[in-house]
Scaffold this active site. Sequence first.
Site, PDB file in Angstrom:
ATOM      1  N   ASP A   1     -10.334   3.358  -3.277  1.00 53.62           N
ATOM      2  CA  ASP A   1     -10.999   2.138  -2.817  1.00 53.62           C
ATOM      3  C   ASP A   1     -12.412   1.997  -3.385  1.00 53.62           C
ATOM      4  O   ASP A   1     -13.169   2.963  -3.439  1.00 53.62           O
ATOM      5  CB  ASP A   1     -11.091   2.140  -1.289  1.00 53.62           C
ATOM      6  CG  ASP A   1      -9.723   1.936  -0.653  1.00 53.62           C
ATOM      7  OD1 ASP A   1      -8.715   1.905  -1.388  1.00 53.62           O
ATOM      8  OD2 ASP A   1      -9.667   1.817   0.578  1.00 53.62           O
TER       9      ASP A   1
ATOM     10  N   ASP B   1       0.830  -1.212   0.000  1.00 57.67           N
ATOM     11  CA  ASP B   1       0.000   0.000   0.000  1.00 57.67           C
ATOM     12  C   ASP B   1       0.868   1.267   0.000  1.00 57.67           C
ATOM     13  O   ASP B   1       2.108   1.197   0.018  1.00 57.67           O
ATOM     14  CB  ASP B   1      -0.927  -0.053   1.229  1.00 57.67           C
ATOM     15  CG  ASP B   1      -2.310   0.508   0.940  1.00 57.67           C
ATOM     16  OD1 ASP B   1      -2.432   1.355   0.051  1.00 57.67           O
ATOM     17  OD2 ASP B   1      -3.264   0.096   1.641  1.00 57.67           O
TER      18      ASP B   1
END
Length: 389
Positions: free
Chosen positions: A204, A149
């Site tokens: 997301d 990430d």
Amino acid sequence: MKRTLFLLAAQSTILICNLAALDNGLAKTPPMGWNSWNKFGCKVREDLVRKAADSMVQSGMKDAGYQYIVIDDCWQVSRDKDGNIVADPATFPSGIKALADYVHARGLKFGIYSDAGPKTCAGRPASLGHEMQDAKQYAAWGVDYLKYDWCHMDNQNAPAAYSLMRDALKQSGRPIVFSICEWGSNRPWTWAPDVGNLWRTTGDITDKWEGKGEKFGAGVMDIVDLQAPIGYAAGPGHWNDPDMLEVGNGGLTTVENQAHFSLWAILAAPLMAGNDLDAMTPEVHDILTNKEVIAVDQDPLGHEGVRVRHQDNQDVWVKPLQNGAVAVVLLNRGTELQTFGVKWEEIGLKPGQKAAVRDLWAHKNVGEFKESFSAHIAPHQAMMVTLTP
Ligand code: GLA
């Protein structure tokens, strides 16, 4: 490695371009599996991961091609005095190696999550300054897949940070799929093909048809619109990743779940289920295990589908397949029934050429057509067919 990429662009123009691509031999077709985040978030525990592995086998998902069981954020809690990453003893009391062994014993592969910064998005310890040490640890545990990430990295150089972990994984000596997750912030489709096996293209996903999430994120339609122009970058071993599936998480109707899955398949997207596999309805099970739709996603040619029409709430997507057939998605984005379809010249077939049409959701041959194919499409329905000349 240099590879030649053939692209079927809108209006069937064939373009050719050369891209360097990561050559770690992995993810020759888009990775398929399950990831803990969309359903369990930071409440992930080892018993839930074990159940997901068991359900993947028992439900037939493994037979349908799903392979990776990936723990997302929140498994890690600290570093020991030597700097080794430590799993949370409250939620992963048996440790990560035991969990990887459990997953492997079921014929599946095991994945884990970290972040390029000092902390993960959930504030757990991450890999900055520990890249080689973490990669070696993952290899020793039997990790097969790393999602990496980008939280707490602000304006850092993304290609450099991700290349560092790519090289660390290579040096670890274990084949590990490298999943880049920097939300499309640094246009990864322009540099990531020789860094990772897949890269997130957007923020997301949110469990809704369209619109923004409560804090951040985007609905299924918004994600698809963001990815539509960049399909040229995908191919065997290196895929655009429009994020994990929300199929079965409750925010979409059955028709919308089918559309979401059809679109991810025509996009040659990684198919990472994000629901509770232990508590699937029969409808959700049948969507996630539709082998005809999965075959389009997993087609070895590795073309990402192209959107050849986007108007009047009618989207038409086209993906050439290795056997000479063409997969087509007809998506009705509106709220009224619509009748529309494709003309052969839009999808690279010759006018007059006979093509057999098969409906991949009804599992039926529809018939032979010569110039065009059209159908009645319900609101938010994606009709998915193959046309075989
Ligand atoms: C980011 C990622 C998500 C998930 C969370 C975990 O938001 O984009 O997919 O991994 O972090 O904290």
